[in-house]
Design a protein around this motif. Sequence first.
Motif, PDB file in Angstrom:
ATOM      1  N   LEU A  64       0.864  -1.168   0.000  1.00  0.00           N
ATOM      2  CA  LEU A  64       0.000   0.000   0.000  1.00  0.00           C
ATOM      3  C   LEU A  64       0.909   1.228   0.000  1.00  0.00           C
ATOM      4  N   LEU A  65       0.686   2.134  -0.942  1.00  0.00           N
ATOM      5  CA  LEU A  65       1.504   3.340  -1.049  1.00  0.00           C
ATOM      6  C   LEU A  65       0.726   4.547  -0.562  1.00  0.00           C
ATOM      7  N   PHE A  66       1.410   5.423   0.132  1.00  0.00           N
ATOM      8  CA  PHE A  66       0.827   6.701   0.559  1.00  0.00           C
ATOM      9  C   PHE A  66       1.882   7.775   0.364  1.00  0.00           C
ATOM     10  N   SER A  67       1.511   8.829  -0.351  1.00  0.00           N
ATOM     11  CA  SER A  67       2.453   9.895  -0.695  1.00  0.00           C
ATOM     12  C   SER A  67       3.665   9.342  -1.443  1.00  0.00           C
ATOM     13  N   GLY A  68       3.420   8.343  -2.290  1.00  0.00           N
ATOM     14  CA  GLY A  68       4.468   7.802  -3.142  1.00  0.00           C
ATOM     15  C   GLY A  68       5.389   6.812  -2.480  1.00  0.00           C
ATOM     16  N   GLN A  69       5.175   6.515  -1.194  1.00  0.00           N
ATOM     17  CA  GLN A  69       6.047   5.585  -0.476  1.00  0.00           C
ATOM     18  C   GLN A  69       5.250   4.429   0.100  1.00  0.00           C
ATOM     19  N   LYS A  70       5.929   3.296   0.290  1.00  0.00           N
ATOM     20  CA  LYS A  70       5.318   2.181   0.998  1.00  0.00           C
ATOM     21  C   LYS A  70       4.918   2.649   2.390  1.00  0.00           C
ATOM     22  N   MET A  71       3.689   2.354   2.787  1.00  0.00           N
ATOM     23  CA  MET A  71       3.260   2.703   4.132  1.00  0.00           C
ATOM     24  C   MET A  71       4.006   1.831   5.128  1.00  0.00           C
ATOM     25  N   ALA A  72       4.703   2.475   6.063  1.00  0.00           N
ATOM     26  CA  ALA A  72       5.506   1.738   7.041  1.00  0.00           C
ATOM     27  C   ALA A  72       5.716   2.603   8.274  1.00  0.00           C
ATOM     28  N   LYS A  73       5.783   1.939   9.425  1.00  0.00           N
ATOM     29  CA  LYS A  73       6.027   2.671  10.669  1.00  0.00           C
ATOM     30  C   LYS A  73       7.334   3.441  10.599  1.00  0.00           C
ATOM     31  N   SER A  74       8.345   2.862   9.958  1.00  0.00           N
ATOM     32  CA  SER A  74       9.656   3.506   9.881  1.00  0.00           C
ATOM     33  C   SER A  74       9.619   4.780   9.051  1.00  0.00           C
ATOM     34  N   SER A  75       8.653   4.872   8.110  1.00  0.00           N
ATOM     35  CA  SER A  75       8.542   6.061   7.268  1.00  0.00           C
ATOM     36  C   SER A  75       7.669   7.134   7.900  1.00  0.00           C
ATOM     37  N   GLY A  76       6.906   6.763   8.915  1.00  0.00           N
ATOM     38  CA  GLY A  76       6.051   7.733   9.580  1.00  0.00           C
ATOM     39  C   GLY A  76       4.842   8.156   8.769  1.00  0.00           C
ATOM     40  N   ASN A  77       4.506   7.413   7.716  1.00  0.00           N
ATOM     41  CA  ASN A  77       3.385   7.804   6.849  1.00  0.00           C
ATOM     42  C   ASN A  77       2.200   6.865   7.032  1.00  0.00           C
ATOM     43  N   VAL A  78       1.922   6.511   8.273  1.00  0.00           N
ATOM     44  CA  VAL A  78       0.937   5.465   8.529  1.00  0.00           C
ATOM     45  C   VAL A  78      -0.443   6.044   8.849  1.00  0.00           C
ATOM     46  N   TRP A  79      -1.430   5.292   8.431  1.00  0.00           N
ATOM     47  CA  TRP A  79      -2.814   5.499   8.844  1.00  0.00           C
ATOM     48  C   TRP A  79      -3.268   4.230   9.553  1.00  0.00           C
ATOM     49  N   THR A  80      -3.885   4.395  10.700  1.00  0.00           N
ATOM     50  CA  THR A  80      -4.525   3.277  11.382  1.00  0.00           C
ATOM     51  C   THR A  80      -6.028   3.361  11.148  1.00  0.00           C
ATOM     52  N   LEU A  81      -6.750   2.313  11.516  1.00  0.00           N
ATOM     53  CA  LEU A  81      -8.204   2.371  11.398  1.00  0.00           C
ATOM     54  C   LEU A  81      -8.789   3.435  12.320  1.00  0.00           C
ATOM     55  N   ASP A  82      -8.146   3.659  13.465  1.00  0.00           N
ATOM     56  CA  ASP A  82      -8.621   4.722  14.358  1.00  0.00           C
ATOM     57  C   ASP A  82      -8.531   6.080  13.671  1.00  0.00           C
ATOM     58  N   ARG A  83      -7.406   6.347  13.033  1.00  0.00           N
ATOM     59  CA  ARG A  83      -7.270   7.627  12.327  1.00  0.00           C
ATOM     60  C   ARG A  83      -8.278   7.706  11.183  1.00  0.00           C
ATOM     61  N   LEU A  84      -8.470   6.616  10.491  1.00  0.00           N
ATOM     62  CA  LEU A  84      -9.414   6.581   9.380  1.00  0.00           C
ATOM     63  C   LEU A  84     -10.811   6.983   9.870  1.00  0.00           C
TER      64      LEU A  84
END
Length: 474
Positions: free
Chosen positions: A276-296
């Motif tokens: 799953l990509l977000f902002s052009g990057q793989k979504m990963a905790k290490s990248s800080g570009n994560v969405w959880t279901l709570d945030r959703l």
Amino acid sequence: MGATMLRLHNTLTRTVEPVRPLQPGTVSMYSCGPTVYRPVHIGNLRSFLLGDLIRRALVWTGLTVHQVMNITDVGHMTDEIYDRGEDKMLLAAADEGLSPEEIAAKYEAAFHRDSARLGIVPAEVYPKASAHIGPMIELIGRLLERGHAYVDGGTVYYDVTTFGGYGRLSRNSLDQLRAGHRLEAVDHHKRHPADFILWKAAGPRRVVRFDSPWGEGYPGWHIECSAMSIAYLGERFDVHTGGVDLTFPHHEDEIAQSEGALGHPVVTTWVHGDHLLFSGQKMAKSSGNVWTLDRLEEEGHRPLDFRYLCLTSRYRRQLRFSPDALGAAGKARSRLAAQLAEWGEPAETAESPGAKEWDMRFRDAVLDDLDFPRALTVVWGLAGDDTVIPAEKAALLADWDRVLGLGLHAAAGEVAAAPVEDVLPAGAAELVEARQAARARRDWAESDRLRDALDAIGVEVSDTRDGTTWRLRR
């Protein structure tokens, strides 16, 4: 006559093959599960959803599925983490002021809650790594006896040069792997740079440790899945699922361990889902570009809207996530629920020629390597077919939702059956514009792909001399 057997892309053979269970009528499947030290994000959940979709499709065709998903509660331990003396589980425990056991229990419970919110059917068994140290030690002992492993200073390594098939899953060779390790920190205890740890001797800072014939230590990450899959599914089983990033080294090492210890192939079909990509990057905790279901949910979306979004892309393709795309998926799911409410009570059977034709098209799409984008196109096609009576449409959609898992029956009770305004869902206008540009440059493959993407969110496009027009499928 339509397809009757689910076909999946086997990473090992690079071909799409029918799932033919070793035990007639029952498919055995192992799915790599979470490391429970932080909340799972929606990129993780897309990987876990793959096993759910396979299971639903198999059950829908009349098979029984025995699914096992591991819980890694000892620590997600790679060689690099060993070298730094770190462990994600222990770091999380220190951050939150909890014990490693409390961290594992907290985030395992959160994982199960999130899985349920996404409509993922629970696996039959969720074995924990911490409860299976004995089987891991036994498996390592067998590898030592068969000459596939060696001990150095209380740490046990797998010797990749002893396993002739090493690299066939990921299409790596030992020469390539040797070259790839030249720029990395060298572990001088290894005989080959690609050798990996089966058991790590515990250092002075290590809190969680276990007794073993080689001294106190803890298991390597890869050995966990080999030991638990064999313990619960036996020496041969049908399907193994996971994210594409697990192909190497995790699943490659699983093959080496399991087959090295048993002397024969264990898994028939390896299935991997892309990122799953977000902002052009793989979504990963290490990248800080994560969405959880709570945030959703905080942003006003529903978890099953994300499930719909996942269905708009083939599991073997990257999925680009954005709030707009999620909003479009939510509107499409709401429109389907509204249609179901409008159609009323389902017929006992859907036997008209038109209904049977749509049912065959949906079945063919699902069983063709989980082609859910095409399946959604069939769903919207049915919705717009005035030759099929509403009661039959309701019956078909209710049956199809056993595979889609969109909770449409429950959602139908929450929405009004009033007509939906003809307003493009968020993100659809950009897809229409991109498709027009693709047609202008005569890129027909891209044009077809964008048409499928629009179909999947309920937008039908038509090409005329005056340009492209669109309408929402009803």
